[in-house]
Design a protein around this motif. Structure first.
Motif, PDB file in Angstrom:
ATOM      1  N   GLY A  20       0.838  -1.200   0.000  1.00 47.74           N
ATOM      2  CA  GLY A  20       0.000   0.000   0.000  1.00 47.74           C
ATOM      3  C   GLY A  20       0.867   1.241   0.000  1.00 47.74           C
ATOM      4  O   GLY A  20       1.189   1.789  -1.031  1.00 47.74           O
ATOM      5  N   GLU A  38      -2.851  -3.433  -1.743  1.00 48.06           N
ATOM      6  CA  GLU A  38      -3.977  -3.065  -0.890  1.00 48.06           C
ATOM      7  C   GLU A  38      -3.742  -1.639  -0.414  1.00 48.06           C
ATOM      8  O   GLU A  38      -2.776  -1.377   0.305  1.00 48.06           O
ATOM      9  N   ALA A  39      -4.605  -0.727  -0.801  1.00 48.48           N
ATOM     10  CA  ALA A  39      -4.410   0.696  -0.522  1.00 48.48           C
ATOM     11  C   ALA A  39      -4.264   0.998   0.970  1.00 48.48           C
ATOM     12  O   ALA A  39      -3.533   1.914   1.347  1.00 48.48           O
ATOM     13  N   SER A  41      -2.920  -0.903   3.264  1.00 45.53           N
ATOM     14  CA  SER A  41      -1.772  -1.593   3.834  1.00 45.53           C
ATOM     15  C   SER A  41      -0.628  -0.615   4.099  1.00 45.53           C
ATOM     16  O   SER A  41      -0.416   0.335   3.354  1.00 45.53           O
ATOM     17  N   GLU A  69       3.995  -5.797   3.315  1.00 45.43           N
ATOM     18  CA  GLU A  69       3.191  -5.083   4.311  1.00 45.43           C
ATOM     19  C   GLU A  69       3.558  -5.571   5.698  1.00 45.43           C
ATOM     20  O   GLU A  69       4.122  -6.645   5.876  1.00 45.43           O
TER      21      GLU A  69
END
Length: 71
Positions: A20, A38-39, A41, A69
Motif C-alpha cells: 500500500g 492493498e491501498a 496496507s 506489508e
C-alpha cells in the motif's frame, strides 16, 4: 514491468514495493509479509528494507512484482 516481462530470456529481475504505502512514523519490527496490492496496507521504511535485504540474501522470487506489508 511490461518491458521486463516481454524480454524473453532477458535479465533476471524483481520489483519490490509496499503493498500500500509507507508508515512514515513506524519503526522496525522485523515482521512483514508479502501481499497483494492493498491501498490501506502499510509498512515501515525499516521493515521494507529488511524485506529487500532478506530477498537479496535468500532469493525466492524471480521475474515478478511483490508487495510488502507489516504483520
Amino acid at each position: 514491468m511490461e518491458a521486463l516481462r516481454a524480454a524473453a530470456g532477458g535479465p533476471d529481475w524483481l520489483v519490490v514495493s509496499p503493498a500500500g504505502d509507507f508508515d512514515h512514523g513506524g519503526g522496525r519490527t522485523g515482521r512483514y509479509r508479502l501481499a497483494a496490492a492493498e491501498a490501506d496496507s502499510r509498512v515501515s521504511y525499516a521493515d521494507f528494507a529488511v524485506a529487500v535485504l532478506d530477498e537479496i540474501d535468500s532469493p525466492r522470487h524471480r521475474r515478478v512484482h511483490i508487495g510488502v506489508e507489516a504483520l
